[in-house]
Design a protein around this motif. Structure first.
Motif, PDB file in Angstrom:
ATOM      1  N   UNK A   1       0.500  -1.194   0.062  1.00 24.64           N
ATOM      2  CA  UNK A   1       0.044   0.109   0.628  1.00 24.64           C
ATOM      3  C   UNK A   1       1.358   1.052  -0.152  1.00 24.64           C
ATOM      4  N   UNK A   2       1.614   1.620   0.436  1.00 23.23           N
ATOM      5  CA  UNK A   2       2.927   2.564   0.658  1.00 23.23           C
ATOM      6  C   UNK A   2       3.168   2.052  -0.568  1.00 23.23           C
ATOM      7  N   UNK A   3       3.838   1.368  -1.156  1.00 26.26           N
ATOM      8  CA  UNK A   3       4.942   1.668  -2.695  1.00 26.26           C
ATOM      9  C   UNK A   3       3.653   2.062  -3.792  1.00 26.26           C
ATOM     10  N   UNK A   4       2.536   1.931  -3.425  1.00 25.52           N
ATOM     11  CA  UNK A   4       1.296   1.421  -4.491  1.00 25.52           C
ATOM     12  C   UNK A   4       0.696   2.999  -4.950  1.00 25.52           C
ATOM     13  N   UNK A   5      -0.362   3.139  -3.422  1.00 26.57           N
ATOM     14  CA  UNK A   5      -1.239   4.139  -3.378  1.00 26.57           C
ATOM     15  C   UNK A   5      -0.742   4.987  -2.537  1.00 26.57           C
ATOM     16  N   UNK A   6       0.155   5.031  -1.959  1.00 26.11           N
ATOM     17  CA  UNK A   6       1.079   6.235  -1.508  1.00 26.11           C
ATOM     18  C   UNK A   6       2.279   7.010  -2.432  1.00 26.11           C
ATOM     19  N   UNK A   7       2.676   5.878  -2.369  1.00 25.11           N
ATOM     20  CA  UNK A   7       4.174   6.492  -3.056  1.00 25.11           C
ATOM     21  C   UNK A   7       3.785   6.950  -4.369  1.00 25.11           C
ATOM     22  N   UNK A   8       3.546   6.148  -5.164  1.00 25.44           N
ATOM     23  CA  UNK A   8       3.515   6.082  -6.745  1.00 25.44           C
ATOM     24  C   UNK A   8       2.588   7.013  -7.011  1.00 25.44           C
ATOM     25  N   UNK A   9       1.312   7.508  -5.660  1.00 21.08           N
ATOM     26  CA  UNK A   9       0.107   8.093  -5.627  1.00 21.08           C
ATOM     27  C   UNK A   9       0.208   9.581  -6.242  1.00 21.08           C
ATOM     28  N   UNK A  10       1.440   9.671  -4.580  1.00 24.54           N
ATOM     29  CA  UNK A  10       2.288  10.828  -4.582  1.00 24.54           C
ATOM     30  C   UNK A  10       3.064  11.602  -5.498  1.00 24.54           C
ATOM     31  N   UNK A  11       3.734  10.569  -5.862  1.00 26.26           N
ATOM     32  CA  UNK A  11       4.310  11.338  -7.354  1.00 26.26           C
ATOM     33  C   UNK A  11       3.707  11.203  -7.718  1.00 26.26           C
ATOM     34  N   UNK A  12       2.716  10.533  -8.670  1.00 31.60           N
ATOM     35  CA  UNK A  12       2.130  10.910  -9.860  1.00 31.60           C
ATOM     36  C   UNK A  12       1.848  12.891 -10.242  1.00 31.60           C
TER      37      UNK A  12
END
Length: 201
Positions: free
Chosen positions: A128-139
Motif C-alpha cells: 500500500x505504501x509502494x503503490x497507493x501512497x508512494x506512486x500516488x504522491x509522485x504521480x
C-alpha cells in the motif's frame, strides 16, 4: 513517448524489483512451471488496481489536506531509506539463495495458489505504501498523473510475466548466494536514490 509514461514505468519497475515474499513466490512457481500465467496476472492486476486508486485518490486528498502530500513524501522517503538499508545489510550478510530442489513438484490446483498470491499481495502493508501512497504522491508531481500511473501499471505486468516465465533461465543464477548479494545491493541503492528524489522535491 510521454515523459510521464516513461517516469511511471521506470519508477514502478524499480519499486517492484525489491525482493520480497511475493516475488520469491512468483519466481519459485515459475521454476516449477505451475499456473504461471494466472499467478503473474493476479499479481500485476492487483498492482494496477492499487496504483489506480493511488493516482485517482491522491490528488483530491492532497487538495483537501495540503500537508498530507508532504507527510506522505517524508514517510515514503523514510521507509525507502530503511528498506534500502535492509537490502544492503542482507547483501553484507549473504547466504541467501533460491531453494529449487523440489523443482517441478507434484501438481497443485489453481485456487490454493491464487489464494496464496492474493494474501502475499493484499495482506502486505508495504504494497500500500509502494503503490497507493508512494506512486500516488509522485504521480501528482507530473502533468499527466494518469499516464504516469499507466506506465507504473505496465511495469508490473512486464515485471511479473518476465519473472514468472523467465524463471527457468534464472534458476542456475539464483542457486548461487553471490547473485542474491548483487541483486540486494542494486535494490538497496535504487531505494536510496528514490528516497533522495522524494526528499529533494
Amino acid at each position: 513517448m510521454p515523459p510521464s509514461l516513461i517516469a511511471g514505468f521506470f519508477l514502478g519497475l524499480s519499486l517492484i524489483m525489491a525482493i520480497g515474499a511475493q516475488n520469491a513466490f512468483v519466481l519459485r512457481q515459475g521454476l516449477r512451471r505451475q499456473h504461471v500465467f494466472w499467478i503473474c496476472f493476479t499479481c500485476a492486476s492487483s498492482d494496477a488496481l492499487l496504483i489506480t486508486a493511488g493516482v485517482l485518490g491522491f490528488g483530491s486528498l492532497a487538495l483537501a489536506v495540503p500537508w498530507f502530500e508532504l507527510a506522505m513524501r517524508l514517510g515514503g522517503a523514510a521507509f525507502l531509506l530503511w528498506y534500502g538499508a535492509r537490502s544492503l545489510m542482507a547483501a553484507w550478510r549473504g547466504g541467501a539463495h533460491l531453494d529449487s530442489a523440489d523443482g517441478q513438484g507434484a501438481p497443485v490446483t489453481l485456487w490454493p495458489m491464487l489464494a496464496t498470491v492474493l494474501a502475499l499481495t493484499w495482506l502486505n502493508p508495504h504494497v500500500y505504501l509502494d503503490t497507493v501512497v508512494l506512486l500516488g504522491s509522485i504521480s501528482a508531481q507530473y502533468p499527466q498523473p494518469l499516464v504516469f500511473g499507466f506506465g507504473a501499471a505496465v511495469s508490473s505486468f512486464v515485471f511479473f510475466f518476465t519473472l514468472g516465465y523467465g524463471a527457468s533461465f534464472l534458476a542456475p543464477v539464483f542457486a548461487r548466494p553471490r547473485a542474491w548479494q548483487v541483486l540486494d545491493v542494486l535494490v538497496g541503492l535504487a531505494m536510496w536514490a528514490i528516497a533522495l528524489k522524494l526528499l529533494l522535491m
